[in-house]
Scaffold this active site. Structure first.
Site, PDB file in Angstrom:
ATOM      1  N   GLY A 161      56.690  49.489  44.632  1.00  0.00           N
ATOM      2  CA  GLY A 161      56.843  50.734  43.897  1.00  0.00           C
ATOM      3  C   GLY A 161      57.147  51.876  44.842  1.00  0.00           C
ATOM      4  N   HIS A 163      56.219  54.863  44.574  1.00  0.00           N
ATOM      5  CA  HIS A 163      55.024  55.691  44.771  1.00  0.00           C
ATOM      6  C   HIS A 163      54.161  55.140  45.894  1.00  0.00           C
ATOM      7  CE1 HIS A 163      52.810  52.650  42.418  1.00  0.00           C
ATOM      8  NE2 HIS A 163      53.888  52.637  41.659  1.00  0.00           N
ATOM      9  N   GLY A 168      56.259  54.919  37.516  1.00  0.00           N
ATOM     10  CA  GLY A 168      56.531  54.256  38.786  1.00  0.00           C
ATOM     11  C   GLY A 168      56.685  52.754  38.649  1.00  0.00           C
ATOM     12  N   CYS A 169      57.624  52.172  39.425  1.00  0.00           N
ATOM     13  CA  CYS A 169      57.751  50.723  39.470  1.00  0.00           C
ATOM     14  C   CYS A 169      56.449  50.170  40.041  1.00  0.00           C
ATOM     15  CB  CYS A 169      58.928  50.317  40.353  1.00  0.00           C
ATOM     16  SG  CYS A 169      60.494  50.986  39.796  1.00  0.00           S
ATOM     17  N   GLY A 170      55.933  49.111  39.460  1.00  0.00           N
ATOM     18  CA  GLY A 170      54.620  48.629  39.849  1.00  0.00           C
ATOM     19  C   GLY A 170      53.543  49.399  39.116  1.00  0.00           C
TER      20      GLY A 170
END
Length: 287
Positions: free
Chosen positions: A186, A188, A115-117
């Site tokens: 993110g 998520h 996930g981004c972040g």
């Protein structure tokens, strides 16, 4: 049987989502632009530190609730008495009604996701597959015209990404009606926030569609399934594990979806195709 406990008490600690900075562009001009205001939020559950989430902070209380739900640390939001967010100390204090059983053991194994972040998942995703039940194709399905209309709604949606970039957006639809849209650093975090919103409003996912700007990883597929949403649309693509999980769960995944273009990766039985005319035929009509 529904819980008799009331919904949790939540603070309303949303904060500025962007920050102005000075830049120099390719023409040598000095000017101000907006960038996303990423910040840490450390979550404490009954005074026990659980995790630090990197977030914009649009709806931090819903983010925390959705995170606990999607991590399977709580089954319903009624198990939570309150969520108090204080940005001065960058913390969210969660008070439960009866504690979380075996929380130390259940959070001992951490999987850092794509996930981004940088997302974190506790425990084993695959071990949860047998507990998830989604509506069959006769109940939850989507027409191609609905899909293209949904994409048009998202194309016109005002967003932080359009103004400042560097964020992901997620949305919940019922048909072509946009119910909830949230952006975060993110994807998520964005899906967790929607999960928290659904739980607080008693909204089920069987007749809903989930949209994300991010790629469809195993984490995103699993979280959508836990929310009971069987159809996911992404502006991005799908990973091999995301595809495998969706296939096992009987979910329908659309990727590379923008304007009138898309790829249906899985769950064709839920999709009522209304094919576009061949490109050659379009050129002939234009001529």
């Amino acid at each position: 049987m529904a819980s008799l406990d009331p919904l949790p008490r939540l603070t309303q600690a949303s904060t500025a989502l962007t920050r102005a900075i000075q830049i120099v562009d390719e023409f040598g001009e000095h000017r101000a632009i907006a960038i996303p205001a990423e910040r840490p939020l450390t979550v404490f559950v009954d005074k026990r530190e659980l995790v630090t989430l990197m977030t914009l902070g649009a709806s931090p209380e819903l983010l925390v609730l959705g995170y606990l739900l999607n991590q399977r640390l709580i089954e319903t939001v009624q198990q939570v008495e309150s969520v108090t967010v204080d940005w001065e100390v960058a913390a969210a204090a969660v008070r439960t009604r009866a504690g979380i059983a075996d929380i130390a053991a259940r959070t001992a194994r951490r999987v850092v996701t794509t996930g981004c972040g940088q997302g974190t998942v506790f425990g084993d995703l695959l071990a949860q597959l047998g507990t998830l039940q989604l509506p069959d194709a006769g109940v939850a399905r989507i027409r191609q015209s609905t899909l293209t209309a949904l994409l048009d709604v998202m194309r016109q949606q005002d967003s932080i990404h359009r103004k400042a970039g560097s964020v992901h957006g997620c949305a919940l639809f019922c048909g072509t009606r946009l119910l909830m849209f949230v952006e975060d650093v993110g994807r998520h975090n964005a899906i967790d926030t929607i999960a928290g919103w659904m739980a607080m409003h008693g909204i089920g996912g069987a007749d809903k569609l989930f949209y994300t700007t991010g790629r469809l990883t195993s984490e995103m597929v699993m979280k959508a399934a836990q929310m009971g949403v069987p159809i996911i649309v992404s502006r991005n693509g799908v990973t091999a594990m995301g595809h495998e999980l969706a296939t096992q769960l009987g979910m329908t995944l659309f990727g590379r979806a923008a304007n009138r273009h898309f790829l249906c990766y899985t769950g064709f039985e839920r999709f009522d195709s209304e094919p576009e005319p061949p490109r050659g035929a379009l050129r002939e009509l234009a001529g």
